[in-house]
Design an enzyme around this catalytic site. Structure first.
Site, PDB file in Angstrom:
ATOM      1  CD  GLU A  14      -8.462  -3.295   1.923  1.00 16.47           C
ATOM      2  OE1 GLU A  14      -7.794  -3.262   2.972  1.00 16.47           O
ATOM      3  OE2 GLU A  14      -8.176  -4.025   0.946  1.00 16.47           O
ATOM      4  CG  ASP A  16      -1.934  -1.085   1.219  1.00 17.55           C
ATOM      5  OD1 ASP A  16      -1.907  -1.930   0.311  1.00 17.55           O
ATOM      6  OD2 ASP A  16      -2.759  -1.117   2.156  1.00 17.55           O
TER       7      ASP A  16
END
Length: 438
Positions: A276, A50
């Site tokens: 997300e 990420d």
């Protein structure tokens, strides 16, 4: 709505419905090309997943001494990839040309962050009076007072740090003060104790100042409480457990650590458990809300994908409609369904660009759970652990399409000319063929 915050308008939470998501399908204009490993990973010593850009308060990508900076979740590359989430650490990387990146080090060099490990967030430069203050919002995952690994989640603001660039690169200096600024309230956002789903979420803070009002907000990923016996999803408890939402908090004072929860911007009750890394891009007067989600977090009866999904509205508070009718913006091809994940969209003069990380390749099993069945050597070989190629989107109101991909880890500079799109390249080649035929 949080009535204590008079600056927050009255709004109704938008819904991603089963009817909308029921139309999800891989179409040519939303499927990214197959990704092949780069010649060199961004940092061979690290797993990188990420990732987000350091931004200025107005949302533009920060230029710090001529450098662009990304922050990423990282773990040592000799760790089995499936274990990386248990030790995730924030590190930063910088580049002068948007192509070649240097490792800067840990984002918190002098202080220990909260949580047993740190998950995704956002990083903002507050430039004022000649000083470049750095504020890092992140997810504190796990309770640091416990010896065993736990999965509690809370939102933390790290303040007091600074950032600057010189001939030697980019430097982050502390000490940072780490303060928990948001916890789920059990009313708007489910607590861990309330959770009945496969995954519990209260994470991924994304700082955003609305250009229309100047008000400061944090977007976040949460779950909408659905009490047992509720009428939602026709009373089906198997569907009620899928209750993902895009949350939002407002700073009534404008202080970087003062936040009050508001109702979610969007929920996916009966549709999806996990929305997300929510974030917003404003383009042509419209607000584009993006999230990432997995195939396995969709509710029974809905066939989704590991993909970037998006929604559009005329204001930050909606109402939001799914882009392309069903919400699907970028997904992986059917023969490489897990090749990329955790997409991040950002504006460029020629459209919207999307970066992500290179996940599992040369792997077409129906679920990522099967990765654990592979020999460890194959788990290492098939995990990308670096940035994926950047995807270029053409955006036309409520419709998007993929028009090109750039190199791995290529994040173009603001004035950089982009290469030909797929269509432009095809047209040029066709014209060249036609000219040779005479």
């Amino acid at each position: 709505m949080n009535e204590a915050s008079s600056e927050v308008p009255t709004y109704r939470t938008s819904a991603w419905t089963r009817e909308q998501a029921g139309g999800l399908a891989r179409r040519d204009d939303v499927v990214a090309p197959v990704i092949y490993p780069p010649e060199q990973r961004l940092d061979p010593d690290l797993h990188i997943w990420d990732t987000w850009l350091v931004r200025d308060r107005d949302g533009t990508i920060a230029d710090v001494g001529g450098y662009r900076i990304i922050v990423a979740l990282t773990a040592p590359s000799d760790l089995l990839p499936g274990k990386r989430h248990d030790v995730a650490t924030l590190r930063y990387f910088y580049s002068a040309d948007g192509r070649t990146w240097a490792t800067g080090g840990r984002i918190f060099p002098e202080t220990e962050p909260l949580g047993q490990r740190q998950w995704a967030g956002s990083t903002v430069r507050f430039a004022a009076n000649g000083a470049d203050d750095l504020v890092v919002y992140y997810t504190a995952a796990g309770d640091e007072t416990h010896e065993e690994l736990t999965y509690s989640q809370r939102i933390v603001a790290a303040t007091g740090g600074s950032i600057y660039g010189d001939d030697d690169g980019v430097h982050v200096e502390g000490p940072f003060d780490h303060e928990t600024v948001l916890r789920p309230d059990g009313d708007r956002y489910e607590t861990e104790a309330q959770s009945r789903g496969m995954i519990y979420t209260f994470r991924d803070p994304w700082y955003w100042e609305d250009p229309e009002t100047g008000e400061a907000y944090l977007l976040l990923e949460g779950n909408t409480p659905v009490p047992e016996g509720a009428d939602d999803c026709a009373g089906d408890p198997a569907l009620q457990a899928f209750n993902g939402s895009v949350g939002i908090a407002h700073s009534p004072s404008g202080d970087r650590t003062d936040w009050e929860l508001c109702d979610p911007l969007l929920d996916a009750v009966c549709v999806n458990q996990e929305l997300e890394r929510p974030h917003v891009v404003v383009r042509d007067g419209r607000y584009y809300l993006f999230i990432s989600s997995h195939r396995h977090t969709f509710a029974p009866g809905i066939e989704g994908f590991d993909a970037l999904y998006g929604f559009v509205a005329d204001s930050l508070f909606g109402p939001y409609e799914p882009l392309n009718g069903d919400g699907l913006v970028v997904t992986n091809p059917a023969n490489a369904p897990f090749q990329a994940y955790s997409w991040l969209a950002f504006g460029h003069r020629d459209g919207i660009l999307v970066t992500s990380f290179f996940n599992y390749f040369d792997y077409d099993r129906p679920t990522l759970d099967d990765v654990a069945l592979l020999p460890e050597s194959e788990q290492f070989r098939r995990f990308g652990g670096t940035l994926a190629p950047t995807v270029r989107l053409q955006v036309d109101g409520r419709e998007t399409r993929i028009v090109d991909t750039l190199d791995h880890a290529h994040i173009p500079l603001p004035d950089e000319d982009l290469p030909e799109t797929f269509d432009e390249r095809a047209a040029r080649l066709a014209a060249e063929r036609d000219s040779r035929s005479y």
